[in-house]
Design an enzyme around this catalytic site. Structure first.
Site, short mmCIF file in Angstrom:
data_model
loop_
_atom_site.label_atom_id
_atom_site.label_comp_id
_atom_site.label_asym_id
_atom_site.label_seq_id
_atom_site.Cartn_x
_atom_site.Cartn_y
_atom_site.Cartn_z
N GLU A 250 59.64 47.76 -2.97
CA GLU A 250 58.59 48.77 -2.91
C GLU A 250 58.22 49.24 -4.33
O GLU A 250 59.09 49.66 -5.09
CB GLU A 250 59.14 49.94 -2.09
CG GLU A 250 58.32 51.19 -2.19
CD GLU A 250 59.18 52.45 -2.02
OE1 GLU A 250 60.40 52.35 -1.85
OE2 GLU A 250 58.59 53.53 -2.10
N ASP B 103 63.91 52.28 -1.59
CA ASP B 103 64.71 53.44 -1.96
C ASP B 103 65.58 53.90 -0.80
O ASP B 103 65.23 53.71 0.36
CB ASP B 103 63.79 54.61 -2.36
CG ASP B 103 63.16 54.35 -3.73
OD1 ASP B 103 63.69 53.50 -4.46
OD2 ASP B 103 62.13 54.99 -4.02
N ASP C 111 65.93 56.72 0.33
CA ASP C 111 65.50 58.00 0.93
C ASP C 111 64.62 57.75 2.16
O ASP C 111 64.44 56.63 2.58
CB ASP C 111 64.74 58.82 -0.12
CG ASP C 111 63.55 58.04 -0.67
OD1 ASP C 111 63.19 57.00 -0.08
OD2 ASP C 111 62.99 58.47 -1.69
N ASP D 48 61.43 58.01 2.68
CA ASP D 48 60.24 57.20 2.42
C ASP D 48 60.60 55.72 2.44
O ASP D 48 59.88 54.89 3.00
CB ASP D 48 59.66 57.53 1.04
CG ASP D 48 58.42 58.40 1.16
OD1 ASP D 48 58.15 58.84 2.30
OD2 ASP D 48 57.77 58.61 0.12
#
Ligand code: 0RA
Length: 634
Positions: A423, A496, A498, A500
């Protein structure tokens, strides 16, 4: 023996052959054979219901998990004494093979003349069977062991109404394992309630202490609605096509085009689920394709520049097909492919004219369907062109047609190679620098990946990020998919740690699941697990993938009055290439999660609930979760 004809002798054949060769009657003595006993007994009650004499069937799996009771409110098995054999009809039905013919009154016609041997076969293979009949104001009872009566048919008291109850416990001398599966029985009964609309079936599962009632007045059409809903596929048109025929062949059909890319057809013969490629399915497909082609031709809707293939017409089709026939022949490894040739022509002949007529009478629906089909053809052409481009470039040795932002690996052998789908550009930069250039390729995706749930392949392929991904993979997509051309051994999603990142991973998983399923099925898709925290304790450094991991490290590693210094990574992009290599890329030290098709299938509903555009479904998902949270608080 005077007065007996050859016909009577077959009628009076005992049950020995069944116990000697059970496989001849129920296909085997494994789990399918064991459950076959339940289906046989249930089918008799279903027939009674389908002929309008019963409205309720209750199936009970008893607490031991090895015995079952099937009860209906039909007319009750006849108990009167047969004038010639001088035995109660019930005894003859339960104790002689092929007894059907002798008792086939005009008022008792099975749904397609399917059984007649069922009751006696189940009796022969049961350690104990008890038949109870309510009829003419009384309750009658007869008990058997291994098919042999223990005592006579008895009148056990007065009773209201009428009906039949059969309790049986399969014989452990015949079956190596006699445990029934509550799941299998429930599933089968639920399907029966769809295939026989109007039927009410209750399943009492004493092994789990549960009770379910299945009743679906709209039958197969309701079943179709459930399948389409479960798959999260949006329907192309609102009203499904439905067909019911009962002339010689009993056929029921419901189908609908969806925006999903694959074809899903559930087929049944005499209520039994059948594998693909049977003659009933072939007849359906050819009749359906011919009807659609005819419609397109008569209305001059043929598109320019593309020819419509049968696969284009079938793409996204979701349907349920149920036929009832007298003498089904099955073939194939699992004996679930229908082989009766006459069925193919019969189904084709029923589907083609009725579908064509329906299309002509529902012009706006027909237009939506034809639009869907033309889109499928264009998508096929587009993805063929894309994958041809890749093939051409590999043939010449150059890699000019690969997406510009792909940093490919240099190895010429595919074995051991990996494509990291990353990403964002900055994370992509770290990965590019930190990777092993020989075996690891990096494809950065810019911005948010699109939500592909419920989209046609044609729509999905309008997105540049997605076409770049497909081009880098090299294996094509949709009808041009060929796993042999996949350019890497493993595909790894790297986002990541997290929420998102999780979201992006879910979107990519959705795309792979819907459009590149085979990559998952072959165990080639993985998710990388980058760290979320760096924990420095003295001179040592540890990496934690989540909060629990971090707590554990602090608890286990902090000695004396040492201090743990914790750094939370904001994203992959801020990680030094060397750190990314050590924690996430290096095959010797990293962790990869393999994506399993079973996991994905189990989460299919969840994925579609989350990703689908249907706000109703989203709402349900949130509600389900809320319930769980409540349960935890208690
Ligand atoms: C033979 C004749 C009749 C009914 C049945 C069998 C019958 C069998 C089963 C098996 C389970 N439930 C059943 N219910 C009925 C017709 C009897 C008559 O003419 O009244």
């Amino acid at each position: 023996m005077a007065g007996y004809s050859a016909k009577d002798i077959t009628v009076l054949e005992g049950l020995d052959p069944v116990r000697k060769r059970p496989g001849m009657y129920i296909g085997g003595v494994g789990s399918p054979g064991l459950h076959h006993l339940v289906w046989e007994v249930v089918d008799n009650s279903v027939d009674e219901a389908m002929n309008g004499h019963a409205s309720q069937i209750t199936v009970t799996l008893h607490k031991d998990g090895q015995s079952v009771t099937v009860s209906d409110d039909g007319r009750g098995v006849p108990v009167d004494i047969h004038p010639k054999h001088k035995k109660p009809a019930l005894e003859i039905i339960f104790c002689t093979l092929h007894a059907g013919g002798k008792f086939e009154h005009d008022n008792y016609k099975t749904a397609g003349g399917l059984h007649g041997v069922g009751a006696s076969v189940v009796n022969a293979l049961s350690a104990r069977l008890v038949a109870t009949v309510r009829r003419d104001g009384f309750e009658h009872k007869m008990e058997f062991r291994a098919g042999t009566p223990v005592g006579k048919l008895e009148k056990v008291g007065k009773a209201r109404g009428s009906g039949t109850t059969v309790f049986f416990r399969p014989d452990p001398e015949i079956f190596p394992k006699t445990d029934f599966s509550a799941e299998l029985i429930r599933e089968r009964l639920e399907i029966a309630s769809y295939l026989h609309k109007g039927l009410t079936v209750t399943f009492v599962d004493e092994t789990h202490g549960s009770k379910d009632t299945f009743h679906h007045p709209d039958g197969i059409a309701e079943f179709l609605g459930r399948i389409v809903g479960e798959r999260g596929a949006r329907a192309v048109h609102e009203q499904p096509f439905t067909l019911f025929r009962d002339n010689g062949l009993r056929l029921e059909l419901a189908f609908q085009w969806t925006e999903s890319t694959d074809e899903t057809l559930k087929s049944y013969v005499n209520g039994i689920p059948t594998g693909s490629g049977g003659t009933h399915e072939l007849g359906f497909r050819s009749g359906m394709v011919k009807a659609v082609r005819n419609y397109i031709e008569t209305h001059s809707l043929t598109p320019r520049g593309v020819t419509l293939s049968a696969e284009d017409i079938r793409e996204g089709l979701t349907g349920v097909l149920s036929v009832f026939i007298a003498d089904p022949q099955f073939q194939g490894q699992t004996k679930d492919r229908l082989n009766n040739p006459e069925v193919q022509a019969a189904v084709d002949g029923a589907v083609r004219p009725s579908l064509e007529q329906w299309l002509n009478q529902n012009r706006s629906t027909a237009e939506q369907i034809v639009g869907r089909i033309i889109l499928a053809a264009r998508a096929r052409e587009a993805s063929r062109a894309a994958s041809q481009a890749v093939t051409r470039k590999t043939a010449t040795g150059g890699r000019t047609m690969l997406p510009g932002k792909l940093s490919d690996c240099s190895a010429s052998d595919r074995r051991g190679t990996e494509l990291f789908i990353v990403e964002g550009d900055s994370a992509g930069g770290s990965a590019k620098q930190g990777r092993d250039r020989n075996t690891q390729a990096v494809l950065p995706l810019r911005g948010k990946v699109m939500n592909t749930e419920g989209m046609t392949l044609a729509k999905v392929l309008e997105n540049k990020e997605i076409t770049d991904l497909v081009t880098a993979l090299g294996c094509g997509v949709g009808q041009n998919f060929d796993i042999a051309r996949l350019r890497y051994e493993r595909i790894v999603l790297l986002a990541d740690a997290d929420s998102d990142g999780h979201h992006i991973t879910t979107l990519l998983l959705t795309f792979f699941y819907r459009h590149l399923t085979e990559v998952i099925r072959q165990g080639r898709l993985f998710v990388a697990v980058p760290p979320l925290y760096r924990v420095d304790i003295g001179k040592e450094t540890f990496w934690a993938v989540d909060d629990a991991d971090k707590e554990r490290i602090v608890k286990d590693k902090v000695r004396g009055n040492a201090r743990a210094e914790i750094t939370r990574f904001k994203g992959l992009g801020e990680m030094m290439p060397k750190v990314l290599w050590d924690t996430t890329l290096n095959p010797k030290t990293r962790r990869l999660l393999k994506i399993d098709i079973a996991d994905v299938l189990a989460t299919d509903r969840v994925v579609s609930d989350l990703m689908g555009k249907d706000p109703q479904a989203r709402f349900h998902f949130i509600m389900d979760r809320a319930d769980q949270a409540d349960a935890l608080d208690v």
